[in-house]
Design a protein around this motif. Sequence first.
Motif, short mmCIF file in Angstrom:
data_model
loop_
_atom_site.label_atom_id
_atom_site.label_comp_id
_atom_site.label_asym_id
_atom_site.label_seq_id
_atom_site.Cartn_x
_atom_site.Cartn_y
_atom_site.Cartn_z
N GLY A 16 -46.67 -28.11 -14.63
CA GLY A 16 -45.72 -26.46 -13.60
C GLY A 16 -44.69 -26.42 -13.87
N GLY A 17 -43.48 -25.62 -13.27
CA GLY A 17 -42.19 -25.47 -13.18
C GLY A 17 -42.08 -24.68 -14.11
N ARG A 18 -40.38 -24.10 -14.24
CA ARG A 18 -40.09 -23.05 -15.18
C ARG A 18 -39.90 -23.79 -16.65
NH1 ARG A 18 -33.79 -21.77 -14.84
NH2 ARG A 18 -33.27 -20.52 -16.06
N PRO A 19 -40.48 -22.85 -17.67
CA PRO A 19 -39.82 -22.84 -18.62
C PRO A 19 -38.83 -24.27 -19.64
CG PRO A 19 -40.45 -20.78 -19.06
CD PRO A 19 -40.88 -21.19 -17.29
N ARG A 20 -38.27 -24.29 -20.99
CA ARG A 20 -36.80 -25.15 -20.91
C ARG A 20 -36.10 -24.10 -21.35
NH1 ARG A 20 -35.73 -30.83 -21.33
NH2 ARG A 20 -37.58 -31.94 -21.13
N LEU A 21 -34.94 -23.58 -21.42
CA LEU A 21 -34.17 -22.64 -21.96
C LEU A 21 -33.76 -23.07 -23.72
CD1 LEU A 21 -31.32 -21.72 -19.34
CD2 LEU A 21 -33.53 -20.48 -20.50
N PRO A 22 -33.57 -22.03 -23.99
CA PRO A 22 -33.79 -22.80 -25.69
C PRO A 22 -31.80 -23.07 -26.03
CG PRO A 22 -34.16 -20.02 -25.58
CD PRO A 22 -34.35 -20.55 -23.95
N ASP A 23 -31.81 -24.16 -26.71
CA ASP A 23 -30.20 -24.61 -26.66
C ASP A 23 -29.46 -23.26 -26.84
OD1 ASP A 23 -31.23 -26.98 -26.76
OD2 ASP A 23 -31.57 -27.03 -28.93
N GLY A 24 -29.72 -22.28 -27.31
CA GLY A 24 -28.18 -21.25 -27.32
C GLY A 24 -27.73 -20.81 -26.14
N GLU A 25 -28.59 -21.03 -24.89
CA GLU A 25 -28.78 -20.15 -24.23
C GLU A 25 -28.02 -21.40 -22.29
OE1 GLU A 25 -32.31 -18.22 -22.80
OE2 GLU A 25 -32.64 -16.65 -25.16
N LYS A 26 -28.56 -22.68 -22.93
CA LYS A 26 -29.03 -23.78 -21.77
C LYS A 26 -27.23 -23.68 -21.91
CE LYS A 26 -30.33 -28.42 -21.16
NZ LYS A 26 -30.67 -29.26 -21.40
N ARG A 27 -26.78 -24.40 -20.13
CA ARG A 27 -25.30 -23.90 -19.91
C ARG A 27 -25.08 -25.24 -19.49
NH1 ARG A 27 -25.06 -19.71 -15.44
NH2 ARG A 27 -25.89 -17.48 -16.53
N ASP A 28 -24.47 -26.26 -20.70
CA ASP A 28 -24.25 -27.52 -19.79
C ASP A 28 -22.96 -27.77 -20.24
OD1 ASP A 28 -24.45 -27.41 -23.04
OD2 ASP A 28 -25.99 -28.45 -23.96
N CYS A 29 -21.83 -27.15 -19.93
CA CYS A 29 -20.90 -27.30 -20.86
C CYS A 29 -20.04 -26.46 -19.35
CB CYS A 29 -19.86 -26.89 -21.75
SG CYS A 29 -20.52 -26.91 -23.46
N PRO A 30 -19.62 -28.00 -18.26
CA PRO A 30 -19.34 -27.42 -16.65
C PRO A 30 -17.50 -27.23 -17.26
CG PRO A 30 -19.69 -29.71 -17.31
CD PRO A 30 -20.09 -29.39 -18.52
N VAL A 31 -16.68 -26.45 -16.31
CA VAL A 31 -15.32 -26.38 -16.08
C VAL A 31 -15.25 -26.31 -14.24
CG1 VAL A 31 -13.74 -24.99 -16.87
CG2 VAL A 31 -15.40 -24.84 -18.23
N LYS A 32 -14.18 -27.45 -14.64
CA LYS A 32 -13.86 -27.77 -12.99
C LYS A 32 -12.82 -26.57 -12.78
CE LYS A 32 -12.81 -31.07 -9.51
NZ LYS A 32 -12.86 -32.16 -9.84
N VAL A 33 -13.20 -25.92 -11.40
CA VAL A 33 -11.43 -24.26 -11.58
C VAL A 33 -11.27 -24.72 -10.20
CG1 VAL A 33 -10.86 -22.06 -11.07
CG2 VAL A 33 -12.42 -22.83 -12.71
N TYR A 34 -9.94 -24.82 -9.83
CA TYR A 34 -9.33 -24.39 -8.48
C TYR A 34 -8.85 -23.32 -8.48
CZ TYR A 34 -9.35 -30.12 -8.91
OH TYR A 34 -9.46 -30.96 -9.01
#
Length: 126
Positions: A16-34
Motif C-alpha cells: 500500500g501507500g503512495r507510489p515512488r516518484l521517478p528519480d528526476g522528480e524526487k526532491r532530495d537536496c535540502p537547502v537551509k534558508v534564514y
Amino acid sequence: MTRTQLQTNDRERKKGGRPRLPDGEKRDCPVKVYFDRANYAKLARRSKRTGRPLSEIVYELAVNGYVKEPVPQGVAHCLRALAGMANNLNQLAHLGHIHGPQHIADENKRLSQEISGLIVKLNEQL
C-alpha cells in the motif's frame, strides 16, 4: 501451502501507500534558508492564508518566482452557483425546442438576470 509458495505470494502482493516518484522528480537536496523577522512574518501570513506549509511556499517562490494562490471561498461559491445556472439554462433551451420559446420566456428572463447579478458579484470579488 509450502513456505516457498507463501514467500512467492508475499513478493507478488502489492504494498500500500503512495507510489515512488521517478528519480528526476524526487526532491532530495535540502537547502537551509534564514529570514529576518519581518520577512518570516510575511511568509507565515501567506502560509496561514493559503493553508500551505512554509517549505512549499519557499520552494514555489524559488522555482517559479510566484506562489499560485487558491481560489477564495466566496469566488468558488459563486462559480458553483454559476455552473448550476448554466445547467438550468441548458434545460430551458431543451424545453424551448420542445414547447416553443413562449413557454420558457419568463423563466429565461429571471435566470438571465440572476446570471448577470452573479457575474457582477464575481467581478467585484476579483
